[in-house]
Design a protein around this motif. Structure first.
Motif, mmCIF file in Angstrom:
data_model
loop_
_atom_site.group_PDB
_atom_site.id
_atom_site.type_symbol
_atom_site.label_atom_id
_atom_site.label_comp_id
_atom_site.label_asym_id
_atom_site.label_seq_id
_atom_site.Cartn_x
_atom_site.Cartn_y
_atom_site.Cartn_z
ATOM 1 N N ASN A 226 0.812 -1.228 0.000
ATOM 2 C CA ASN A 226 0.000 0.000 0.000
ATOM 3 C C ASN A 226 0.845 1.278 0.000
ATOM 4 O OD1 ASN A 226 -2.342 -1.572 0.145
ATOM 5 N ND2 ASN A 226 -2.177 -1.703 2.365
ATOM 6 N N ARG A 227 2.165 1.101 -0.064
ATOM 7 C CA ARG A 227 3.105 2.250 -0.037
ATOM 8 C C ARG A 227 2.835 3.149 1.168
ATOM 9 N NH1 ARG A 227 5.671 2.666 -4.980
ATOM 10 N NH2 ARG A 227 4.774 1.349 -6.591
ATOM 11 N N GLU A 228 2.662 2.506 2.302
ATOM 12 C CA GLU A 228 2.431 3.276 3.533
ATOM 13 C C GLU A 228 3.680 3.206 4.405
ATOM 14 O OE1 GLU A 228 -2.351 2.424 4.025
ATOM 15 O OE2 GLU A 228 -0.904 1.419 5.344
ATOM 16 N N SER A 229 3.812 4.202 5.260
ATOM 17 C CA SER A 229 4.936 4.173 6.193
ATOM 18 C C SER A 229 4.540 3.285 7.379
ATOM 19 C CB SER A 229 5.232 5.593 6.663
ATOM 20 O OG SER A 229 6.145 5.548 7.714
ATOM 21 N N CYS A 230 5.529 2.620 7.972
ATOM 22 C CA CYS A 230 5.237 1.750 9.107
ATOM 23 C C CYS A 230 6.467 1.755 10.014
ATOM 24 C CB CYS A 230 4.940 0.365 8.552
ATOM 25 S SG CYS A 230 5.111 -0.945 9.716
ATOM 26 N N VAL A 231 6.244 1.867 11.307
ATOM 27 C CA VAL A 231 7.388 1.991 12.225
ATOM 28 C C VAL A 231 7.404 0.827 13.214
ATOM 29 C CG1 VAL A 231 8.483 3.464 13.960
ATOM 30 C CG2 VAL A 231 7.296 4.505 12.023
ATOM 31 N N PHE A 232 8.607 0.277 13.432
ATOM 32 C CA PHE A 232 8.792 -0.760 14.449
ATOM 33 C C PHE A 232 9.578 -0.136 15.604
ATOM 34 C CE2 PHE A 232 8.707 -4.959 11.833
ATOM 35 C CZ PHE A 232 7.563 -4.538 11.179
ATOM 36 N N ALA A 233 9.135 -0.434 16.843
ATOM 37 C CA ALA A 233 9.904 0.043 17.998
ATOM 38 C C ALA A 233 10.252 -1.148 18.881
ATOM 39 C CB ALA A 233 9.069 1.040 18.796
ATOM 40 N N ILE A 234 11.499 -1.156 19.381
ATOM 41 C CA ILE A 234 11.855 -2.166 20.391
ATOM 42 C C ILE A 234 12.003 -1.428 21.713
ATOM 43 C CG2 ILE A 234 13.493 -3.925 21.117
ATOM 44 C CD1 ILE A 234 14.132 -4.511 18.279
ATOM 45 N N VAL A 235 11.246 -1.903 22.696
ATOM 46 C CA VAL A 235 11.223 -1.241 24.013
ATOM 47 C C VAL A 235 11.853 -2.187 25.040
ATOM 48 C CG1 VAL A 235 9.701 -0.326 25.816
ATOM 49 C CG2 VAL A 235 9.089 -0.038 23.399
ATOM 50 N N ASP A 236 12.749 -1.675 25.859
ATOM 51 C CA ASP A 236 13.460 -2.537 26.815
ATOM 52 C C ASP A 236 13.495 -1.866 28.195
ATOM 53 O OD1 ASP A 236 15.850 -4.887 26.648
ATOM 54 O OD2 ASP A 236 16.120 -3.391 28.249
ATOM 55 N N LEU A 237 13.200 -2.662 29.246
ATOM 56 C CA LEU A 237 13.241 -2.096 30.604
ATOM 57 C C LEU A 237 14.697 -1.841 31.003
ATOM 58 C CD1 LEU A 237 10.337 -3.355 30.521
ATOM 59 C CD2 LEU A 237 10.571 -3.603 32.985
ATOM 60 N N ASP A 238 14.941 -0.740 31.669
ATOM 61 C CA ASP A 238 16.315 -0.404 32.069
ATOM 62 C C ASP A 238 16.694 -1.124 33.364
ATOM 63 O OD1 ASP A 238 16.583 1.331 29.898
ATOM 64 O OD2 ASP A 238 15.649 2.996 31.016
ATOM 65 N N HIS A 239 17.931 -1.600 33.369
ATOM 66 C CA HIS A 239 18.509 -2.243 34.567
ATOM 67 C C HIS A 239 17.541 -3.242 35.200
ATOM 68 C CE1 HIS A 239 21.949 0.328 34.276
ATOM 69 N NE2 HIS A 239 21.254 1.428 34.483
ATOM 70 N N PHE A 240 16.960 -4.053 34.373
ATOM 71 C CA PHE A 240 15.955 -4.980 34.892
ATOM 72 C C PHE A 240 16.581 -6.073 35.768
ATOM 73 C CE2 PHE A 240 12.756 -8.432 34.412
ATOM 74 C CZ PHE A 240 11.739 -7.784 35.097
ATOM 75 N N LYS A 241 17.818 -6.408 35.428
ATOM 76 C CA LYS A 241 18.529 -7.425 36.229
ATOM 77 C C LYS A 241 18.652 -6.941 37.678
ATOM 78 C CE LYS A 241 22.863 -10.107 36.155
ATOM 79 N NZ LYS A 241 22.775 -10.258 37.577
ATOM 80 N N LYS A 242 18.911 -5.613 37.796
ATOM 81 C CA LYS A 242 19.059 -5.029 39.131
ATOM 82 C C LYS A 242 17.729 -5.098 39.901
ATOM 83 C CE LYS A 242 21.081 -0.721 40.578
ATOM 84 N NZ LYS A 242 21.605 0.496 39.936
ATOM 85 N N ILE A 243 16.635 -4.896 39.173
ATOM 86 C CA ILE A 243 15.311 -4.975 39.836
ATOM 87 C C ILE A 243 15.099 -6.391 40.390
ATOM 88 C CG2 ILE A 243 12.805 -4.932 39.393
ATOM 89 C CD1 ILE A 243 13.276 -2.643 37.443
ATOM 90 N N ASN A 244 15.435 -7.379 39.552
ATOM 91 C CA ASN A 244 15.311 -8.779 39.992
ATOM 92 C C ASN A 244 16.202 -9.041 41.205
ATOM 93 O OD1 ASN A 244 13.443 -10.089 38.383
ATOM 94 N ND2 ASN A 244 14.903 -10.496 36.744
ATOM 95 N N ASP A 245 17.455 -8.570 41.092
ATOM 96 C CA ASP A 245 18.428 -8.847 42.164
ATOM 97 C C ASP A 245 18.046 -8.144 43.459
ATOM 98 O OD1 ASP A 245 19.746 -10.312 40.313
ATOM 99 O OD2 ASP A 245 21.370 -8.870 39.924
ATOM 100 N N THR A 246 17.485 -6.936 43.348
ATOM 101 C CA THR A 246 17.180 -6.146 44.546
ATOM 102 C C THR A 246 15.859 -6.563 45.190
ATOM 103 O OG1 THR A 246 18.194 -4.302 43.357
ATOM 104 C CG2 THR A 246 17.087 -3.767 45.413
ATOM 105 N N TYR A 247 14.838 -6.745 44.360
ATOM 106 C CA TYR A 247 13.486 -6.959 44.934
ATOM 107 C C TYR A 247 12.996 -8.402 44.787
ATOM 108 C CZ TYR A 247 13.656 -1.885 44.391
ATOM 109 O OH TYR A 247 14.034 -0.577 44.434
ATOM 110 N N GLY A 248 13.730 -9.206 44.054
ATOM 111 C CA GLY A 248 13.316 -10.603 43.861
ATOM 112 C C GLY A 248 12.635 -10.802 42.506
#
Ligand SMILES: Nc1nc2c(ncn2[C@@H]2O[C@H](COP(=O)(O)OP(=O)(O)OP(=O)(O)O)[C@@H](O)[C@H]2O)c(=O)[nH]1
Length: 363
Positions: A226-248
């Motif tokens: 259709n000659r349309e524009s389309c955008v892909f976004a990759i979203v990632d949580l920051d320092h998620f390992k630290k959240i796991n390590d700190t809070y379980g």
């Protein structure tokens, strides 16, 4: 009217079953349906024989009706073994007595019981002794009743026989067509349910990796055509390992689920979102240019930053996300190329300090 009938039948067939997608449900539905048909046929016979002033047959039909209701109740209460055992016994008894009146003892129909007795002796195991002796004793009694009972005066008239033949033909055809329909529609709904399970991420409730990538292929192809524009976004949580390590790990799961929920509420209805893996998500925005997409993802970023995620212990976990965006260009021929560009953008967003959106516009 039709949908009300279907709803009522569904309700009757499902009565007593907690899990709508239980593996055995087809079998249990067929048993319930068989009891319903059995009960209706017994009731019709009850009326018919009493009108014909044949009280013995009327009382016998009443007995059959009661056994149908007991079997139906057993199935609804979850005693499926008893329900499955009772229906063949009740039916055998009913058919035998009816055949006596229909054809007379000389038909030798009752020799079928010799087979039934042998079957029960051979097939039922020691731990099923009750079922075995129940069948053996009832079949033996019925065999001798048929052999020695003479009921010549009570045979149905030729006219009644014709009537019974027609009713039997239509009842049996109806029964089998409904059973086949029942099994097919159950299979269809179980398939639909399995497909949903196969496409859903259990923790977040979003589309899983397989589903979101399948959506990516389709949306990419549609946009190119259709000659349309389309955008892909990759979203990632920051320092998620630290959240796991700190809070379980449990708190980590809670964060993932709540962030996913928030992203779902912020994106537009036409956007697709899915869990790419771990703490990474994909947002696909069809018919959208980079500037508009940046606005959407920036809104997600801000909403996540403003979230108050509280653990069971009452601890507030601060969460931020980073995201990389890329859109279709004339040089892109596969959706994987846009994803790779969005991933590069994410890497830059992380390197530049996290909690930010980076747009890959210069490739
Ligand atoms: N609780 C929980 N943790 C997960 C899940 N999936 C992946 N993880 C964890 O997510 C963490 C991701 O860590 P990293 O890849 O080092 O990324 P990060 O700590 O977010 O660091 P940056 O991405 O650089 O900000 C790992 O510790 C994984 O074990 C999940 O379903 N639940």
């Amino acid at each position: 009217m039709f949908s009300l009938t279907k709803k009522t039948i569904d309700k009757l067939l499902n009565s007593g079953f907690a899990d709508e997608f239980d593996n055995d449900l087809n079998q249990k539905h067929v048993v319930v349906f068989s009891y319903l048909v059995f009960a209706i046929s017994c009731f019709s016979m009850l009326v018919f024989f009493f009108l014909r002033q044949m009280p013995f047959m009327g009382i016998f039909s009443l007995g059959c009706l009661i056994s149908a209701l007991i079997g139906f109740r057993s199935n609804c209460l979850g005693d499926f073994g008893r329900a499955q055992l009772l229906i063949p016994i009740a039916k055998i008894i009913q058919i035998t007595i009816l055949s006596l009146f229909y054809f007379g003892a000389s038909s030798s129909f009752h020799w079928v019981f010799v087979n039934v007795i042998l079957y029960a002796v051979v097939v039922f195991r020691v731990d099923q002794a009750f079922s075995k002796y129940l069948i053996v004793v009832s079949s033996t009694v019925l065999f001798f009743v048929c052999e020695f009972l003479t009921l010549k005066d009570l045979y149905l008239t030729a006219e009644d026989q014709g009537f019974v033949e027609i009713i039997t033909f239509f009842s049996v055809s109806f029964y089998f067509s409904v059973v086949v329909n029942l099994v097919m529609s159950r299979l269809k709904s179980v398939n639909r349910h399995l497909r949903t399970l196969a496409e859903k991420d259990e923790l977040t409730g979003l589309s899983n990796r397989r589903k979101v990538l399948a959506d990516a292929v389709n949306i990419f192809a549609d946009s190119v055509i259709n000659r349309e524009s389309c955008v892909f976004a990759i979203v990632d949580l920051d320092h998620f390992k630290k959240i796991n390590d700190t809070y379980g790990h449990e708190a980590g799961d809670l964060v993932l689920a709540q962030v996913a929920n928030m992203m779902c509420s912020v994106i537009r209805p036409q956007d697709e979102i899915g869990r790419y893996g771990g703490e990474e998500f994909i947002v696909i925005m069809r018919d959208t240019n980079l500037k508009q997409a940046e606005g959407v993802v920036e809104r997600i970023r801000q909403s996540v930053e403003d979230m108050l995620i509280e653990t069971e212990q009452g601890i507030i976990i601060p969460v931020t996300i980073s995201a990389g965006l890329a859109s279709i260009t004339s040089s892109v021929s596969r959706y994987e190329e846009i994803l790779a560009q969005a991933d590069k953008g994410l890497y830059i967003a992380k390197r530049n300090g996290r909690n930010r959106v980076f747009v890959q516009s210069d490739y």
